[in-house]
Design a protein around this motif. Structure first.
Motif, PDB file in Angstrom:
ATOM      1  N   SER A 599       0.838  -1.184   0.000  1.00 21.28           N
ATOM      2  CA  SER A 599       0.000   0.000   0.000  1.00 21.28           C
ATOM      3  C   SER A 599       0.883   1.246   0.000  1.00 21.28           C
ATOM      4  O   SER A 599       0.693   2.168   0.752  1.00 21.28           O
ATOM      5  CB  SER A 599      -0.938  -0.003   1.196  1.00 21.28           C
ATOM      6  N   THR A 600       1.891   1.207  -0.829  1.00 17.77           N
ATOM      7  CA  THR A 600       2.800   2.337  -0.937  1.00 17.77           C
ATOM      8  C   THR A 600       2.360   3.227  -2.087  1.00 17.77           C
ATOM      9  O   THR A 600       1.367   2.959  -2.738  1.00 17.77           O
ATOM     10  CB  THR A 600       4.222   1.834  -1.210  1.00 17.77           C
ATOM     11  N   ASP A 601       3.090   4.268  -2.350  1.00 18.79           N
ATOM     12  CA  ASP A 601       2.793   5.114  -3.503  1.00 18.79           C
ATOM     13  C   ASP A 601       3.157   4.360  -4.768  1.00 18.79           C
ATOM     14  O   ASP A 601       4.274   3.900  -4.906  1.00 18.79           O
ATOM     15  CB  ASP A 601       3.627   6.412  -3.435  1.00 18.79           C
ATOM     16  N   GLY A 602       2.226   4.255  -5.678  1.00 22.15           N
ATOM     17  CA  GLY A 602       2.478   3.535  -6.908  1.00 22.15           C
ATOM     18  C   GLY A 602       2.030   2.098  -6.778  1.00 22.15           C
ATOM     19  O   GLY A 602       1.648   1.641  -5.699  1.00 22.15           O
ATOM     20  N   MET A 603       2.038   1.372  -7.896  1.00 23.28           N
ATOM     21  CA  MET A 603       1.599  -0.012  -7.859  1.00 23.28           C
ATOM     22  C   MET A 603       2.782  -0.945  -8.052  1.00 23.28           C
ATOM     23  O   MET A 603       3.416  -0.958  -9.092  1.00 23.28           O
ATOM     24  CB  MET A 603       0.549  -0.271  -8.927  1.00 23.28           C
ATOM     25  N   LYS A 604       3.062  -1.710  -7.016  1.00 27.05           N
ATOM     26  CA  LYS A 604       4.202  -2.608  -7.055  1.00 27.05           C
ATOM     27  C   LYS A 604       3.839  -3.882  -7.812  1.00 27.05           C
ATOM     28  O   LYS A 604       2.728  -4.382  -7.688  1.00 27.05           O
ATOM     29  CB  LYS A 604       4.624  -2.951  -5.628  1.00 27.05           C
ATOM     30  N   LEU A 605       4.790  -4.390  -8.587  1.00 22.90           N
ATOM     31  CA  LEU A 605       4.539  -5.610  -9.353  1.00 22.90           C
ATOM     32  C   LEU A 605       5.108  -6.814  -8.619  1.00 22.90           C
ATOM     33  O   LEU A 605       6.273  -6.824  -8.248  1.00 22.90           O
ATOM     34  CB  LEU A 605       5.185  -5.498 -10.735  1.00 22.90           C
ATOM     35  N   ASP A 606       4.271  -7.806  -8.422  1.00 25.92           N
ATOM     36  CA  ASP A 606       4.736  -9.070  -7.859  1.00 25.92           C
ATOM     37  C   ASP A 606       5.501  -9.858  -8.906  1.00 25.92           C
ATOM     38  O   ASP A 606       6.429 -10.584  -8.603  1.00 25.92           O
ATOM     39  CB  ASP A 606       3.542  -9.918  -7.408  1.00 25.92           C
ATOM     40  N   ALA A 607       5.069  -9.726 -10.144  1.00 29.11           N
ATOM     41  CA  ALA A 607       5.703 -10.483 -11.217  1.00 29.11           C
ATOM     42  C   ALA A 607       5.327  -9.872 -12.561  1.00 29.11           C
ATOM     43  O   ALA A 607       4.414  -9.049 -12.652  1.00 29.11           O
ATOM     44  CB  ALA A 607       5.249 -11.936 -11.180  1.00 29.11           C
ATOM     45  N   VAL A 608       6.079 -10.278 -13.555  1.00 33.20           N
ATOM     46  CA  VAL A 608       5.799  -9.880 -14.932  1.00 33.20           C
ATOM     47  C   VAL A 608       5.755 -11.178 -15.724  1.00 33.20           C
ATOM     48  O   VAL A 608       6.663 -11.995 -15.632  1.00 33.20           O
ATOM     49  CB  VAL A 608       6.922  -8.950 -15.446  1.00 33.20           C
ATOM     50  N   ARG A 609       4.671 -11.400 -16.437  1.00 34.18           N
ATOM     51  CA  ARG A 609       4.540 -12.658 -17.167  1.00 34.18           C
ATOM     52  C   ARG A 609       5.545 -12.719 -18.309  1.00 34.18           C
ATOM     53  O   ARG A 609       5.773 -11.719 -18.983  1.00 34.18           O
ATOM     54  CB  ARG A 609       3.129 -12.810 -17.737  1.00 34.18           C
ATOM     55  N   GLU A 610       6.118 -13.914 -18.510  1.00 32.76           N
ATOM     56  CA  GLU A 610       7.114 -14.049 -19.567  1.00 32.76           C
ATOM     57  C   GLU A 610       6.481 -13.908 -20.933  1.00 32.76           C
ATOM     58  O   GLU A 610       5.372 -14.363 -21.163  1.00 32.76           O
ATOM     59  CB  GLU A 610       7.859 -15.379 -19.411  1.00 32.76           C
TER      60      GLU A 610
END
Ligand SMILES: [Zn+2]
Length: 673
Positions: A599-610
């Motif tokens: 819940s920080t500023d911006g949207m954090k990515l857990d992963a990026v699909r290959e």
């Protein structure tokens, strides 16, 4: 494998035939999955006493303690893994709101009239509101305050709110229709994102109930998803809203609402020009300004995963870990995530997910009995915070009990208590190259029909004939026919598949395995399907198919058994995406996996699909997206809005923070299939 199964069945059937003709076959107590133990676990976890096990409540703590006690009794080494969790929001001392009006005929020197609005009586901040002070600011009416690019609908097109306070109606032009066109865009989180994107300083939502305290928005609550809204968001009473709009009272407000709904449902091309008030033939009240001060205090509460470890015995393989998991939390007395008609009733969560938790305890019991033979280490985890957005499992993969690189597989059970017509869903079969083969092998089984008072062989002759005919054509394999001492046919055993499997390749999905797949761990997700009691108080212990769940657990047990014994760990594979336009509602695809726990500023990515547009653009797991397609991104809601406006094949700019370095990349979304 096959041989072992045949033998086990044979012994059971023969014991029955010679000693206990009136009873069901019973494997030795303790060595098989025990449906009665499952019933006992589910009955306790889903009881009123635990009040629906909402994360952060005493009921959830009690459930965690129950699991931990069971793990301890079985000789597992246990740990409570606590994670930060906002369980409640409270009003701080600084909440204030003042309405300033100036009569049209007043002289410029005259002091404007001010009306102090009382928090709790006339207005309330919402749980995800930012804390801020807004000096006297003009108010702009924005209809429903919805921006829905996919519907070619934008309430802000005719409302100039830049630098103003946006005043919006609750709900959508569709009313409460859950399958309406504006279901997503009409959610408050998205309304807040739309208001911020339009440059509003605050969003004020008009209550839908005439009696302010009956309005559900007045119940201060936090959803643990996506951080704060980035601007103050408050609800005001209908009486106060009428004053802000210069209307005579709530009856006139209802009339305005009706007309807004009328405009919204006409073809937008035919809509007349002018802002909302002009359209509604209302004279904008002059000199109306709002001063808003929001002060929300977020309270942390204890929340935990319960981790139980069964150490492997192989000198090398014991360093490798199999995670078996199920979430124990549920929805408490409703609120976010609930599909109940009323609030306040206990959501028992017997299937979701007392069933998986009971399964976890049964597997822990059975595997602990075979402890001496275990080669790899098995880590059993009862997750908290699943219903709030996979918070517990996201926390675990960032703080694992054993290194993630050594985690060879994750088996997730979420809602396995409603087996019907043998249909068993298994997700994640595309996440290891071996999975499909293993799952299909484990699904081979036998079907026994037992009839202790069976026919004499002569009467059973048609059965023999049918089997013989079937064998000739290859459609039937030879059944095993057991005759009792009196010459009667007491049992027949034929080959059959154990379940009607529905396999899904994808490793991402709406449960805790997603967090592991994002860290490149092969996953399997077991699920018996949704039902009409899903996320409602009626998901109770008496509706669980315990015998069916026991059979599913035998199946999972075999897979875990193979996993711990196999020389080679499963080979991670990138699974096909099976999400389609219908399930997500988007026309474009980027291939990003947002972290819902952050819940920080911006949207954090857990992963990026290959192989996805996001990967091609150069985005990586851990990046925080702060701007996309011209929109500021603070949370997943802003991101969703941006996504809904993007077009496939067109290049956009995306700004992200990696570590502490800002970077700007180009991304070209692909079309959804
Ligand atoms: Zn659920």
């Amino acid at each position: 494998m096959l041989y072992k199964k045949t033998l086990r069945l044979f012994v059971a059937v023969l014991v029955l035939a010679s000693f206990a003709p009136a009873q069901q076959p019973q494997p030795a107590k303790g060595s098989a999955v025990d449906a009665e133990r499952l019933r006992a676990h589910v009955t306790y976890l889903a009881s009123d006493k635990l009040e629906g096990r909402r994360t952060g409540t005493p009921g959830a703590e009690e459930a965690a303690k129950y699991v931990a006690d069971e793990f301890k009794r079985l000789g597992l080494s246990i740990a409570f893994q606590t994670f930060p969790y906002v369980a409640a929001v409270e009003l701080g001392k600084g909440n204030a709101m003042t309405l300033t009006t100036r009569a049209a005929d007043a002289s410029p020197q005259a002091k404007p009239a001010t009306l102090d609005m009382r928090v709790g009586e006339d207005w309330m901040p919402l749980g995800f509101s930012s804390n801020a002070r807004i000096e006297p600011t003009m108010v702009a009416f924005v209809g429903y305050g919805i921006t829905a690019a996919d519907q070619n609908y934008d309430d802000y097109k005719v409302a100039d709110v830049k630098g103003n306070v946006a005043l919006a109606l609750s709900g959508t032009p569709d009313g409460d229709n859950p399958h309406g066109k504006f279901t997503r865009a009409g959610e408050l989180r998205f309304k807040a994102a739309a208001a911020r994107a339009a440059g509003a300083k605050a969003l004020v939502v008009v209550a839908s109930e005439d009696n302010f305290k009956d309005d559900k928005l007045t119940r201060l609550r936090y959803d643990n998803a996506g951080g704060d809204a980035g601007l103050p968001v408050v609800v005001i009473s209908r009486q106060a809203a009428a004053k802000v709009l210069g209307l005579g009272g709530v009856a006139q407000l209802a009339e305005v609402e009706k007309r807004v709904r009328g405009w919204a449902s006409t073809s937008h091309a035919e809509q007349p020009q002018g802002d909302w008030l002009t359209r509604l033939k209302l004279k904008a009240p002059e000199g109306v300004a709002l001063t808003v001060n929001t002060d929300i205090v977020r309270k942390n509460a204890p929340a935990a995963n319960v981790v139980g470890v069964l150490e492997g015995t192989d000198p090398q393989l014991k360093n490798e870990v199999i995670v078996v998991g199920a979430h124990y939390d549920h929805l408490g007395r409703g609120g976010t995530g609930s599909l109940a008609e009323r609030e306040g009733e206990i959501h028992h969560g017997a299937d979701d997910n007392a069933s998986g938790t009971a399964g976890l305890l049964e597997l822990a019991r059975l595997l602990s009995q075979e402890k001496a033979k275990l080669r790899r280490t098995v880590v059993f985890i009862a997750f908290g915070g699943e219903e709030e957005g996979l918070i517990g499992s996201s926390f675990y993969v960032a703080n694992p009990a054993r290194p993630m690189e050594q985690t060879v597989a994750m088996i997730n059970m979420d809602m396995i208590g409603r087996l019907k017509e043998e249909a068993l869903m298994i997700g994640g079969v595309g996440t290891a190259s071996e999975w499909r083969g293993w799952v299909e092998e484990a699904n081979k089984g036998f079907r026994a029909s037992v009839d202790p008072m069976g026919e004499r062989p002569q009467a059973a002759a048609p059965l023999y004939d049918a089997v013989a005919a079937g064998q000739k054509t290859g459609s039937v394999e030879a059944p095993i026919i057991v005759t009792g001492s009196n010459g009667r046919v007491v049992a027949t055993v034929t080959r059959a598949e154990r379940f009607a499997l529905r396999l899904n390749e994808d490793g991402f999905g709406p449960s805790d395995h997603s967090s592991f797949y994002a860290k490149r761990v092969p996953v399997l997700f077991f699920f018996t399907g949704s039902h009409e009691d899903y996320h409602k108080p009626s998901d109770t212990a008496d509706r669980i198919n315990y015998a069916g769940e026991a059979r599913i657990l035998e199946f999972i047990r075999e897979i875990v058994y193979d996993l711990q014994a196999s020389e080679k760990r499963p080979t991670f594979a990138v699974a096909k995406t099976e999400a389609n336009a219908r399930s997500t509602g988007f026309r474009v695809y980027l291939g990003t996996v947002p972290s819902y726990a952050e819940s920080t500023d911006g949207m954090k990515l857990d992963a990026v699909r290959e192989g996805s547009p996001a990967e091609t653009a150069g985005l990586k797991a851990g990046d925080r997206i702060v701007k996309l397609a011209g929109r500021d991104i603070r949370n997943v809601y802003d991101y969703t809005q941006a996504l809904s406006e993007m077009k496939a094949g067109q290049e956009y700019e995306v700004e992200a923070i990696r570590g502490d370095k800002p970077l700007t990349l180009k991304i070209t979304p692909a079309a959804r299939k």
